[in-house]
Design an enzyme around this catalytic site. Structure first.
Site, PDB file in Angstrom:
ATOM      1  N   ASP A 138      -8.036 -61.195  -8.400  1.00 16.72           N
ATOM      2  CA  ASP A 138      -8.298 -60.368  -9.585  1.00 16.72           C
ATOM      3  C   ASP A 138      -9.698 -60.582 -10.186  1.00 16.72           C
ATOM      4  O   ASP A 138     -10.155 -59.768 -10.980  1.00 16.72           O
ATOM      5  CB  ASP A 138      -7.253 -60.660 -10.675  1.00 16.72           C
ATOM      6  CG  ASP A 138      -5.827 -60.471 -10.184  1.00 16.72           C
ATOM      7  OD1 ASP A 138      -5.636 -59.702  -9.220  1.00 16.72           O
ATOM      8  OD2 ASP A 138      -4.907 -61.089 -10.753  1.00 16.72           O
ATOM      9  N   ARG A 277      -0.655 -37.357  -2.966  1.00 16.77           N
ATOM     10  CA  ARG A 277       0.015 -38.467  -2.259  1.00 16.77           C
ATOM     11  C   ARG A 277      -0.414 -39.796  -2.868  1.00 16.77           C
ATOM     12  O   ARG A 277      -1.523 -39.930  -3.378  1.00 16.77           O
ATOM     13  CB  ARG A 277      -0.359 -38.471  -0.769  1.00 16.77           C
ATOM     14  CG  ARG A 277       0.187 -37.283   0.007  1.00 16.77           C
ATOM     15  CD  ARG A 277       1.696 -37.399   0.191  1.00 16.77           C
ATOM     16  NE  ARG A 277       2.212 -36.339   1.040  1.00 16.77           N
ATOM     17  CZ  ARG A 277       2.625 -35.142   0.613  1.00 16.77           C
ATOM     18  NH1 ARG A 277       2.566 -34.846  -0.679  1.00 16.77           N
ATOM     19  NH2 ARG A 277       3.090 -34.238   1.465  1.00 16.77           N
TER      20      ARG A 277
HETATM   21  O1  F6P Z   1      -2.929 -62.351  -9.542  1.00 13.94           O
HETATM   22  C1  F6P Z   1      -2.900 -61.858  -8.245  1.00 13.94           C
HETATM   23  C2  F6P Z   1      -1.911 -60.724  -8.138  1.00 13.94           C
HETATM   24  O2  F6P Z   1      -1.904 -60.266  -6.795  1.00 13.94           O
HETATM   25  C3  F6P Z   1      -2.161 -59.569  -9.091  1.00 13.94           C
HETATM   26  O3  F6P Z   1      -3.194 -58.729  -8.651  1.00 13.94           O
HETATM   27  C4  F6P Z   1      -0.797 -58.934  -9.110  1.00 13.94           C
HETATM   28  O4  F6P Z   1      -0.612 -58.256 -10.334  1.00 13.94           O
HETATM   29  C5  F6P Z   1       0.134 -60.112  -9.016  1.00 13.94           C
HETATM   30  O5  F6P Z   1      -0.614 -61.161  -8.446  1.00 13.94           O
HETATM   31  C6  F6P Z   1       1.349 -59.889  -8.177  1.00 13.94           C
HETATM   32  O6  F6P Z   1       2.159 -60.999  -8.308  1.00 13.94           O
HETATM   33  P1  F6P Z   1       3.324 -61.448  -7.319  1.00 13.94           P
HETATM   34  O7  F6P Z   1       2.707 -62.060  -6.103  1.00 13.94           O
HETATM   35  O8  F6P Z   1       4.102 -62.457  -8.103  1.00 13.94           O
HETATM   36  O9  F6P Z   1       4.094 -60.218  -6.968  1.00 13.94           O
END
Ligand code: F6P
Length: 359
Positions: A138, A277
């Site tokens: 992120d 889509r």
């Molecule tokens: O923080 C990394 C991340 O991939 C975010 O981009 C996403 O919102 C979240 O983790 C998803 O989390 P999880 O792996 O718990 O589904």
């Protein structure tokens, strides 16, 4: 003999093993092999439960390119750290301090994102020697220009947008590609620009659905049969952004869309006649080998962490600032979110090449 624990916590990403390797190899160099490295299993869970094992130099060979984490990871929400476990009655903070002592650790290296940094700060304030490293696709960790994992995930998201381009163009369709990023838009912004998206929607800039429809219609009038939207998973409309937190939560429950891209597709379908889509690459973005950029970044961050440990400089995260690794105090990092500044020159440049942000 110096003893260093290492753990990876929170969502995984590319480059975790490359950092583990960088830390370990540099530690062996810094301490002239007079160091033992202890792998802590599944993040803070392993520190709480005492799932800790001595690792050998061979454990760190051949993992530079390996995705995921050889140590395992888990999400342990910071807000639960001080809450006594109902079932087991375990005091997690006490257990972590106890295991730190029991295994004779001199410090713990912690690889993680924002939540992880908060717990790292807490452990540091509890008297443990901590050095942390900024991990997340992120790129939202405060105190560093870039986090490891971000560039690799960006490359994957760009690849998705590239592939979508050809099919979108063949069919003359509107494609909405949803990019991860949690509450911030770094990944979408970079992937959108690199992938040549026509519209980029990020949480920092609430979108207006009429403006997006107008961009698509204008493109169509100019003979462009397709449009590609790179949409952050946290993208929000101007209308929804004006709601109170509770109201928004209730609305999302009622709407029950699988994710932002589906919601935006539905909203858009009221104002355009084109076929729409949705593509959600999801966790695909966190998988596989780190890209070359991340391999270099991870190696540098790992080496910097080992140098700090040698100097007994604890209570900090290693940040990458203006091309240099720097120690940033954990009390400065923890609890802050690095969002995309809306006056970012990147946004200005993107707008100058005709990309719409739906504002
Ligand atoms: O923080 C990394 C991340 O991939 C975010 O981009 C996403 O919102 C979240 O983790 C998803 O989390 P999880 O792996 O718990 O589904």
């Amino acid at each position: 003999m110096y003893k260093v624990g290492i753990l990876t916590s929170g969502g995984d990403c590319q480059g975790l093993n490359a950092v583990i390797r960088g830390v370990a190899k540099s530690l062996y160099e810094e301490f002239d092999n007079d160091v033992e490295i202890y792998g802590i299993k599944d993040g803070y869970a392993g520190l709480i439960d005492g799932e800790i094992r001595k690792m050998e130099p061979a454990d760190f060979s051949g993992i530079l390119t390996l995705g995921g984490t050889i140590l395992g990871t888990s999400r342990r929400p910071f807000k639960m750290m001080r809450v006594i476990d109902d079932v087991t009655g375990i005091d997690k903070v006490r257990a972590m301090k106890k295991n730190y002592k029991k295994f004779g650790l001199d410090c713990v290296v912690i690889l993680g994102g924002n939540g992880t940094q908060k717990s790292a700060r807490m452990l540091s304030e509890e008297g443990l020697n901590i050095v942390s490293l900024p991990k997340t696709i992120d790129n939202d960790v405060w105190g560093t220009d870039i986090t490891f994992g971000f560039q690799s995930a960006c490359d994957i998201a760009v690849n998705v947008i590239d592939c979508i381009h050809t099919t979108a163009s063949s069919h003359g369709r509107i494609f909405i590609v949803e990019v991860m990023g949690h509450k911030v838009g770094w990944l979408t912004l970079h992937a959108g620009i690199a992938g040549g998206a026509d519209i980029i929607l990020i949480p920092e800039i609430p979108y207006n659905i009429h403006k997006i429809a107008a961009v698509i219609n204008k493109r169509e009038a100019a003979g462009k049969r397709f449009s590609i939207l790179a949409v952050a998973e946290g993208a929000i409309s101007d209308k929804d952004a004006a709601l109170k937190k509770k109201e928004l939560k209730a609305l999302r429950m009622e709407q029950n869309y699988p994710s932002a891209a589906y919601r935006i597709a539905d909203e858009l379908s009221e104002y355009i006649t084109n076929e729409i889509r949705v593509t959600v690459p999801g966790h695909f973005q966190r998988g596989g080998s780190p890209c070359a950029f991340d391999r270099v970044l991870c190696t540098r961050l790992g080496a910097a962490a080992a140098r700090l440990i040698k100097r007994r400089h604890f209570g900090c995260m290693v940040g990458m600032v203006n091309g240099r690794t720097v120690p940033v105090p954990l009390y400065e990092v923890a609890g802050k979110l690095k969002v995309v500044p809306i006056d970012s020159p990147l946004i200005e440049d993107a707008k100058d090449v005709g990309i719409s942000f739906g504002d």
